[in-house]
Structures are given as structure tokens and as C-alpha cells.
Design an enzyme around this catalytic site. Structure first.
Site, mmCIF file in Angstrom:
data_model
loop_
_atom_site.group_PDB
_atom_site.id
_atom_site.type_symbol
_atom_site.label_atom_id
_atom_site.label_comp_id
_atom_site.label_asym_id
_atom_site.label_seq_id
_atom_site.Cartn_x
_atom_site.Cartn_y
_atom_site.Cartn_z
ATOM 1 C CG ASP A 55 21.373 83.317 -76.698
ATOM 2 O OD1 ASP A 55 22.196 83.526 -77.532
ATOM 3 O OD2 ASP A 55 20.864 84.156 -76.836
ATOM 4 C CG HIS A 102 10.811 80.439 -62.807
ATOM 5 N ND1 HIS A 102 11.712 79.515 -62.626
ATOM 6 C CD2 HIS A 102 10.046 81.364 -62.495
ATOM 7 C CE1 HIS A 102 12.018 80.580 -61.054
ATOM 8 N NE2 HIS A 102 11.336 81.879 -61.650
ATOM 9 C CG ASN A 116 25.248 83.770 -79.741
ATOM 10 O OD1 ASN A 116 25.216 85.234 -79.513
ATOM 11 N ND2 ASN A 116 24.552 82.654 -79.505
ATOM 12 C CG ASN A 199 9.393 87.608 -56.080
ATOM 13 O OD1 ASN A 199 10.264 88.313 -55.623
ATOM 14 N ND2 ASN A 199 8.583 86.433 -56.920
ATOM 15 C CB SER A 276 12.839 83.840 -60.002
ATOM 16 O OG SER A 276 12.093 83.302 -58.948
#
Length: 330
Positions: A55, A102, A116, A199, A276
Site C-alpha cells: 500500500d 511506527h 487498489n 500521550n 502519533s
């Protein structure tokens, strides 16, 4: 498939199918004909990115200014920086395996391929991603973060790439005048610096950025957009930092599905949560706006993002806009 089966709530809007009013409304922008552009660039300052992922293949930039020949052809100090640079390892390997999960996850939210019939989709079906890896197995240093910011800025100033933003889903360390100066050089070059609010948790200690500074999101530079996280029901995520003056906007960050690498460099997917994950929704929004507004400046893009925020009860008094990301009109 992850969009149609209800997993990608962060991409949904009020009128999409599936629908979720607390999503970024990206699906509504696509319905208006804006799915991004491969002439718009974003930098990911993070871990590495799996550029061969099903992807992400073709979404990650290939450097036309420095052929892979053992020489620094473009004279930027980085030899054969074909997809970017690894500042942690000081080499051109911008993907080093499963530990770069990450950065790969962030990349998918910004620009996993759409249409796709595979996996997930990013806010942009089409975009160019430049990898500036400064986080390694033992974390990262401020010195390497500065190098990463300046690397992206140099690409724009010397080569004229339309780099509209960098995604900065990281934090830690105290105030650094040198890093603030690097962010200001990016500001001068017209590059937004989209940063995670942090966080801090829900214990009330350290999660209010107005009271306890979180860097880099708390720097005062005009190009910074600081991002908090919300859930699929519109609540502020329990882990998300906030700040009436120091955090700008909320975006989907809980239960976000995106691209991941697995052993054997297999393309796979997974759900992560954090500011994030909220941050790349906003970075993706900046690129989406730039795709349909070819002359927009960084300040105009930031203004469009903040002025289109939808008022959200959980964010009232918790961020500058008091609202959540809404790219439906981009």
C-alpha cells in the site's frame, strides 16, 4: 477492504458509507474529486518506512538528484539518499525491518494507496513521502532531529519540491533552541511542522501542555500544528495531552488501522493508538488541501485546517480550535 468493512473510522464523514461524524471526513473530500496529488510532498520525521509495502509502493519518493553510484551527486552531504536518509544509523537505509513499524504506520495514514482493492487507504490516495529517519532501536537524539528537519528544508529550498509539511509523531527531551531554530528554517521555507501533542495519560499530571511543556509541539513557531487525539465516539482519548493555548486541534487517534511491516518484510496491517496516529491525519489533510489549492502557502493551509475544525464537546477549552479535523471541503 479496511475502509469498506468499518475499520477506518478516521477516514469517514457524516455522509460516507460507512459513516462516522468524528472521522476526518476524508471520504467526503474524495467524493468531491480530491484524492491527493503526486506533485505534493510530505516529510516523515520518525522511524523508517517500509517503502516496498503493497500500500506504500510508489508513494515513497525516489530521489532524482542523487543516483545510486556511491557519490553525493546533489552535494547535500548524504550519499545515495535514494528514499531519504537514516540519521540514526548515518546511512541511506530508510527501512530496517519490523522495528520501523511506527514510521510505516504513520505513512499509511498519510498516503496508503486508494482504489487498489487492498488493505487500507490514507487521507491521500496519491502523495510523495520523503523519509527522514532519526528514531532507531534506542530512540533518537535532538541533534539528529535537527538534521532531519534541515534535510527536508534543504530539499525544498534547493530543488523546489513542493514539500508542504513534515509529520512529527514524536516527543521528549527538554527545550532546545537549536531545534526551534531548525523548525523556524522550515517555516521560512514554507513547510508546516505537524506535531503530536503527546500521550501524558489521564492522571492529570503532565497531560496539560499549557502547564507542562511538551516538545516539539510546544515550540512557538508559526508553522507548528499541535494535534490531540479523539476516539471514534468523539471523546478526547484518555492518553491524549491537551492545552487551550498550546494544542491546536483534535484528530482520530484511537484504534487507527494502517500499514505495518512483519517478519520477512511482509506487507501487513494493524491498529495503533496515540497522538502519533492523530498527527498524520492532519499532515494528510495539509497535503490534501495543497493538492486542490496549487498556490496555497503554509500559513494558508494551516488556516484552512484550523478554521474548518468542527466544534467538539470533549475538546472545548482543551485546544485552540475547540474542535476536530474536518477535511470535507478540501
Amino acid at each position: 477492504p479496511y475502509y469498506t468493512n468499518g475499520s477506518l473510522w478516521g477516514m469517514y464523514g457524516d455522509a460516507t458509507s460507512p459513516a462516522n461524524q468524528y472521522g476526518s471526513q476524508a471520504g467526503e473530500a474524495w467524493g468531491r474529486g480530491n484524492t491527493g496529488s503526486n506533485t505534493v510532498y510530505v516529510g516523515i520525521i520518525d522511524e523508517g518506512v517500509m517503502h516496498t509495502h503493497t500500500d506504500l509502493s510508489g508513494q515513497v519518493w525516489t530521489n532524482p538528484f542523487d543516483a545510486v553510484d556511491g557519490f553525493d551527486n546533489d552535494g547535500n552531504g548524504y550519499r545515495d539518499d535514494v528514499t531519504g536518509w537514516d540519521f540514526a544509523g548515518n546511512n541511506n537505509s530508510t527501512f530496517d525491518g519490523t522495528q520501523d513499524d511506527h514510521g510505516t504506520h504513520v505513512a499509511g495514514t498519510i498516503g496508503a494507496k486508494g482504489g487498489n482493492s487492498t488493505g487500507v487507504v490514507g487521507v491521500n490516495w496519491s502523495v510523495k513521502i520523503i523519509v527522514a529517519k532519526f528514531l532507531g532501536s534506542s530512540g533518537g537524539t535532538t541533534a539528529n532531529a535537527i538534521k532531519a528537519v534541515d534535510y527536508i528544508t534543504d530539499l525544498k529550498t534547493r530543488h523546489g519540491l513542493r514539500i508542504v509539511a513534515t509529520n512529527n509523531s514524536w516527543g521528549g527531551g527538554g527545550f532546545s533552541q537549536s531545534l526551534q531554530n531548525a523548525i523556524e528554517r522550515a517555516n521560512t521555507a514554507g513547510i508546516l511542522f505537524v506535531a503530536a501533542a503527546g500521550n501524558g495519560g489521564s492522571d492529570g499530571v503532565g497531560d496539560n501542555n499549557d502547564a507542562v511543556a511538551n516538545y516539539p509541539s510546544n515550540y512557538p513557531n508559526a508553522n507548528i500544528i499541535a494535534v490531540a487525539s479523539i476516539t471514534s465516539s468523539g471523546a478526547r482519548s484518555s492518553f491524549s495531552n491537551y492545552g487551550l493555548t498550546q494544542v491546536d486541534i483534535g484528530a482520530p487517534g484511537s484504534g487507527i488501522w494502517s500499514t505495518l511491516p512483519r517478519s520477512g518484510n511482509r506487507s501487513t496491517y494493524g491498529s495503533y493508538s496515540g497522538t502519533s496516529m492523530a498527527t498524520p491525519h492532519v499532515t494528510g489533510g495539509a497535503a490534501l488541501y495543497a493538492a486542490s489549492h496549487s498556490t496555497a502557502t503554509a500559513s494558508q493551509i494551516k488556516s484552512a485546517i484550523l478554521s474548518s475544525a468542527v466544534a467538539t464537546t470533549s475538546l472545548a477549552g482543551k485546544c485552540v480550535t475547540g474542535g476536530r479535523l474536518n477535511v470535507s471541503g478540501f
